[in-house]
Design an enzyme around this catalytic site. Sequence first.
Site, PDB file in Angstrom:
ATOM      1  N   CYS A  41      33.275   1.453  33.138  1.00  0.00           N
ATOM      2  CA  CYS A  41      33.138   2.609  32.248  1.00  0.00           C
ATOM      3  C   CYS A  41      34.418   3.427  32.179  1.00  0.00           C
ATOM      4  O   CYS A  41      34.906   3.760  31.100  1.00  0.00           O
ATOM      5  CB  CYS A  41      31.972   3.483  32.696  1.00  0.00           C
ATOM      6  N   CYS A  46      33.535   2.593  28.427  1.00  0.00           N
ATOM      7  CA  CYS A  46      33.113   3.679  27.552  1.00  0.00           C
ATOM      8  C   CYS A  46      34.096   4.837  27.469  1.00  0.00           C
ATOM      9  O   CYS A  46      34.239   5.447  26.407  1.00  0.00           O
ATOM     10  CB  CYS A  46      31.734   4.179  27.966  1.00  0.00           C
ATOM     11  N   LYS A  49      37.309   3.670  25.441  1.00  0.00           N
ATOM     12  CA  LYS A  49      36.833   3.316  24.098  1.00  0.00           C
ATOM     13  C   LYS A  49      36.487   4.564  23.307  1.00  0.00           C
ATOM     14  O   LYS A  49      36.833   4.683  22.124  1.00  0.00           O
ATOM     15  CB  LYS A  49      35.608   2.415  24.208  1.00  0.00           C
ATOM     16  N   TYR A 176      27.038  -3.947  20.420  1.00  0.00           N
ATOM     17  CA  TYR A 176      27.660  -2.640  20.217  1.00  0.00           C
ATOM     18  C   TYR A 176      29.173  -2.676  20.417  1.00  0.00           C
ATOM     19  O   TYR A 176      29.913  -1.960  19.731  1.00  0.00           O
ATOM     20  CB  TYR A 176      27.010  -1.600  21.127  1.00  0.00           C
ATOM     21  N   GLU A 180      31.673  -1.391  17.537  1.00  0.00           N
ATOM     22  CA  GLU A 180      32.537  -0.237  17.807  1.00  0.00           C
ATOM     23  C   GLU A 180      34.007  -0.557  17.550  1.00  0.00           C
ATOM     24  O   GLU A 180      34.724   0.212  16.895  1.00  0.00           O
ATOM     25  CB  GLU A 180      32.319   0.242  19.238  1.00  0.00           C
ATOM     26  N   HIS A 435      20.165  26.249  10.342  1.00  0.00           N
ATOM     27  CA  HIS A 435      20.818  25.937   9.072  1.00  0.00           C
ATOM     28  C   HIS A 435      22.182  26.624   8.975  1.00  0.00           C
ATOM     29  O   HIS A 435      22.335  27.754   9.458  1.00  0.00           O
ATOM     30  CB  HIS A 435      19.911  26.420   7.925  1.00  0.00           C
ATOM     31  N   GLU A 440      19.095  19.755  11.541  1.00  0.00           N
ATOM     32  CA  GLU A 440      17.893  20.401  11.035  1.00  0.00           C
ATOM     33  C   GLU A 440      16.988  19.417  10.298  1.00  0.00           C
ATOM     34  O   GLU A 440      15.784  19.656  10.144  1.00  0.00           O
ATOM     35  CB  GLU A 440      18.247  21.578  10.127  1.00  0.00           C
TER      36      GLU A 440
END
Length: 446
Positions: A41, A46, A49, A176, A180, A435, A440
């Site tokens: 990682c 991760c 990356k 993934y 990616e 908002h 939302e």
Amino acid sequence: MADFDLFVIGAGSGGVRAARVSAAYGARVAIAEEYRVGGTCVIRGCVPKKLLVYGAHFAEDLEDAAMFGWDVPKKRFDWPTLRDNVLAEVTRIEAAYTDTLTNHEVTIFRERAEITGPNAIRLASGKQVTADKILIATGATPVMPKIEGIEHAISSNEVFLLDALPKRIVIAGGGYIASEFAGIFHQFGSHVTLVNRTDVILRQYDQQIVDRLIQISLRKGIDFKFHSTIDKIDRRDDGSLHISMTGCDDIEASALLFATGRKPNTSGLGLEAAGVEMGEKGQIKVDADNRSSVPSIFAVGDVTDRIQLTPVAIREAQAFADTFFGNTPHQVDYSCVPSAVFSHPPLAGVGMTEGEARNKLGQIKTYTSDFRAMKNALAGRDERSLYKLVVDGSNDRIVGIHMIGPDAPEILQAAAVAIKGKLKKSDFDATVALHPTMAEELVLMR
């Protein structure tokens, strides 16, 4: 008495967490790492990356800036600058991980370790040590196919070290990692071709969300070669690659990245000789308490091939330390694990997909919001986000949340609490919207 209460093999996210927490409980702990503290990682996964993902986002942000009144006269990307800054940040984090272990008085062996018995370890230097408990946290390693010329291809381990940005890159895989890096290199200006042996990518994610990613990627100019396989790789005199294909025309490229899966990193650890039961993929079989078939040997993280995600490895490591050294036994709940793909745009999901819910529950309801983010609208970028709620029709409980769009992973982390807490669609309906935000939309679907 054994030399240590706990000996951890592998200083990735899981191994470091188990070592640190166990030592904090008062255990005598050692950890062995043959490469760099931080594991996949931090060093080659991760963290670097995600930094590349951040860098890639500037490509569109700089283009969009003009519509927001900013004059950006020149846009030029320099790969070595980003590469070297990312590697420097990785080194900084590695030092922080090392300091964490040192501050908790964990003994660090910067060398390979192998198991020679239920409580015995041999280090590469020849040193023999013993421990009451041994924890394997060696993670996983990229799978590379056995084809002619494979030495000319790279895996996700080497992609962060490229000397130059490839003008044309072929990425093999449908998971993934492939998705990616396809987005990253496209944003950097490379021509990207994604090759997959089937027509299905990101299999574990909701199909409607994945279809939206494919549509957007095609419009961006990413080339997909489905039902295609790579047979052979030849390097030309000028350094370019000729990739022989089945299922499509041969491809000329500057680089070839294989992202076709990862396998548990268990080779050469002495596990078989110690009597540890292994699975078909080379994974260590463990029970709910992370214990292998040998009572004194445990395993956490990708090496068990349960769910190959860093936060899962950390949860497993925490549970191990709490259970065996903290006198607070508990087990990891795998029923509600959120995940994301940091593609362009990113997608994220938690809980059951629509297909899974139909198969398991039968009676379901789905709610979707298909919209263009306000930022994209002003920038003139025709890229639409898609949010989906999957609801159990029998009790109104939300069983899945899936989304694709800007900042989808950041939004989903909070939304995942709703799945874990078994909230109902009516709870979302009763929540006042914040908002103007994209998030939302989660409480406005009717």
